[in-house]
Design an enzyme around this catalytic site. Structure first.
Site, PDB file in Angstrom:
ATOM      1  N   ASN A 103       0.787  -1.233   0.000  1.00 21.15           N
ATOM      2  CA  ASN A 103       0.000   0.000   0.000  1.00 21.15           C
ATOM      3  C   ASN A 103       0.818   1.282   0.000  1.00 21.15           C
ATOM      4  O   ASN A 103       0.367   2.291  -0.519  1.00 21.15           O
ATOM      5  CB  ASN A 103      -0.940   0.024   1.208  1.00 21.15           C
ATOM      6  CG  ASN A 103      -1.789   1.284   1.219  1.00 21.15           C
ATOM      7  OD1 ASN A 103      -2.609   1.479   0.314  1.00 21.15           O
ATOM      8  ND2 ASN A 103      -1.572   2.153   2.187  1.00 21.15           N
ATOM      9  N   ASP A 232      -1.243  -7.235   3.356  1.00 19.88           N
ATOM     10  CA  ASP A 232      -1.432  -6.186   4.348  1.00 19.88           C
ATOM     11  C   ASP A 232      -2.369  -5.087   3.827  1.00 19.88           C
ATOM     12  O   ASP A 232      -2.294  -4.714   2.654  1.00 19.88           O
ATOM     13  CB  ASP A 232      -0.063  -5.555   4.669  1.00 19.88           C
ATOM     14  CG  ASP A 232      -0.156  -4.467   5.725  1.00 19.88           C
ATOM     15  OD1 ASP A 232      -0.536  -4.792   6.864  1.00 19.88           O
ATOM     16  OD2 ASP A 232       0.139  -3.291   5.408  1.00 19.88           O
ATOM     17  N   GLU A 262      -5.557  -8.950   5.207  1.00 19.13           N
ATOM     18  CA  GLU A 262      -5.934  -8.182   6.383  1.00 19.13           C
ATOM     19  C   GLU A 262      -6.901  -7.079   5.976  1.00 19.13           C
ATOM     20  O   GLU A 262      -6.498  -6.087   5.376  1.00 19.13           O
ATOM     21  CB  GLU A 262      -4.698  -7.545   7.038  1.00 19.13           C
ATOM     22  CG  GLU A 262      -5.054  -6.707   8.248  1.00 19.13           C
ATOM     23  CD  GLU A 262      -4.312  -5.386   8.342  1.00 19.13           C
ATOM     24  OE1 GLU A 262      -4.331  -4.789   9.419  1.00 19.13           O
ATOM     25  OE2 GLU A 262      -3.726  -4.939   7.345  1.00 19.13           O
TER      26      GLU A 262
END
Ligand code: CA
Length: 500
Positions: A103, A232, A262
């Site tokens: 990200n 993530d 997640e």
């Protein structure tokens, strides 16, 4: 995998001594022995410095190999140490799951100037001023690595947002302007649009970026032989890209690499919608179940245990549910601090390890230890004093892991019929002789349940294996008996082999 167990092999406050990979290699045989089938390793590539837990990604291609950001090794060790740990795990039949942070990037090499639009922190769709030129550290040229493994260099147009302006010192959120640029659409709707989380937000809608990240995943899979990914922060990444990333990586690898993502939300509808959008290509952590455990621990006896599985992914979509009690983010003092109270942890673990549904995770901090900063010393001297305490839960976890691989087979009857005393029956299967168990737990007073296990169990003797109840139980001619549990405790009953 039958009765698989995923072990999260890190917690937030591990010492930055670059020893974790060596420890993991030494631990591989023991982990296999207790029934661990996969290990989730922390982000293993260079972060913003030696103390970085791994989520402040600087260079996805530097697994502790190049002198960058003041160190060659990462917090956990060098690339060579990591490769030895992976080999040791594979030699012991354990899969290796890489924590994969796509990200954002931190700690760029040099600043660049570009046009940006300031937006409101609580509504990133709302502009808060005029577009203007800002400056931020968006140039990543990797002088310590050069072009080894990849010539790709990052610049401002590969990102969609930053949270500071060097020219003015402002710490607003800035949306980076440019042809076709903007926040991703396939992200969480919190704060208007939750594309931006932190640092330099990677623009996965830029075709160069998307191709580069998929090229990286193919490289890591080929190079290290990882068996899967822990994705993530997927609520901040365009879900169309995450789906493509997993599809193309699996196609390249020619095997069904495992994926768990997640998505930190306790809204079940949001989680099931994400799984649908990804075509079922990833599991998700059951965050709602974690919050039920958290709530139960905080509330104590007044919590109605018959609702412990309410609104969970485990109940709604068990095949995509990864069950956990705590992790590096929920542990005390971390960013999403919502840790489960110690008294309730054995109960929570007994449920995730012995029930049929879900793929359970053991958290390093619960099995080994958490490092505690000694609050008595805070602010009094510069040297941070840490106290490493052995986990009080390891003994019960070893018993529950043994029960999972020995007894937790066959059909299941859930016993969610009382506000304090709940549990489940596993009826065993022919493949595992002697299997089957009764799990009871109570968050209040001592409890009992009158259970009928069928005529095949007539006259059989059962015993409790956590050590909380020494007396054995002999079932009657109809296979019925009264199973008991101590208050604020759990009991795992199995057939006594000596009674044959
Ligand atoms: Ca993002």
């Amino acid at each position: 995998m039958k009765n698989g167990v995923l072990f999260q092999y890190f917690e937030w406050n591990l010492p930055a001594d670059s020893q974790l990979w060596d420890q993991l290699a030494r631990d591989a045989r023991h982990l296999a022995g207790i029934g661990v089938t996969a290990v989730w390793i922390p982000p293993a590539y260079k972060g913003s410095g030696i103390n970085d837990v791994g989520y402040g990604v600087y260079d996805l291609y530097d697994f502790g190999e190049f002198d960058q950001k003041g160190c060659v090794a990462t917090k956990y060790g060098t690339r060579a140490q990591l490769e030895k740990a992976i080999a040791a795990l594979h030699d012991n039949g354990i899969q290796v799951i890489l924590d994969t942070v796509l990200n954002h990037r931190m700690n760029g090499d040099s600043p660049e100037r570009f046009m940006a639009q300031p937006v409101a922190a609580d509504n990133r769709m709302a502009n808060t001023g005029e577009p203007r030129e800002i400056e931020a550290y968006t140039s990543f040229t990797f002088p310590g690595r050069g072009d080894t493994y990849s010539p790709f260099k990052w610049h401002w147009y590969h990102f969609s947002g930053v949270d500071y302006d060097n020219l003015t010192g402002d710490t607003d959120i800035f949306r980076i302007l440019g042809d076709g640029k903007g926040w991703s659409q396939g992200v969480d709707k919190e704060n208007g649009n939750y594309d931006f989380l932190m640092g330099n937000d990677v623009d996965v809608n830029n075709p160069e970026v998307a191709d580069h990240l998929i090229g990286w995943s193919n490289w890591v899979t080929d190079t290290f032989g990882f068996d899967g990914f822990r994705m993530d922060a997927v609520k901040h990444i365009d879900n169309v890209f995450t789906r493509r990333f997993l599809e193309e990586t699996r196609r390249h690898a020619g095997k069904d690499l495992y994926a768990v993502s997640e998505y930190w939300s306790d809204d079940l509808a949001v989680l099931t919608a994400f799984i649908d959008t990804l075509g079922g290509s990833t599991d998700l952590f059951d965050v709602p179940l974690h919050f039920n455990f958290h709530q139960a621990g905080e509330t104590g006896e007044a919590y109605d245990m018959s609702h412990i599985l309410d609104n969970t992914l485990t109940a709604a979509d068990p095949l995509h549910s990864v069950t956990f009690v705590d992790n590096h983010d929920s542990q005390q003092g971390s960013s999403l601090s919502s840790d489960v109270q110690d008294w309730f942890k054995p109960l929570a673990y007994s449920l995730i390890l012995l029930m049929k549904e879900g793929y359970p995770v053991i958290f390093y901090g619960d099995y080994y230890s958490l490092t505690h900063t000694d609050p008595a010393n805070e602010g009094e001297n510069d040297e941070e004093e840490t106290v490493r305490e052995a986990s009080p839960h390891r003994r019960i976890l070893d018993i529950l892991l043994h029960a999972r691989r020995t007894y937790a087979y066959g059909d299941q009857t859930l016993l969610l019929d009382h506000p304090s005393t709940i549990g489940l029956i596993r009826h065993g299967d022919a493949e595992h002789p002697g299997s089957g168990l009764v799990l009871l737990m109570s968050n209040g007073a001592d409890g009992t349940k009158q259970l009928s296990l069928g005529e095949a169990q007539a006259g059989r003797t059962w015993k409790e294996i956590t050590g909380s109840i020494p007396e054995k139980l002999t079932l009657d001619d109809a296979g019925c008996g009264t199973f008991s549990v101590k208050g604020r405790n759990l009991a795992v009953w199995v057939m006594d082999p000596d009674s044959d």
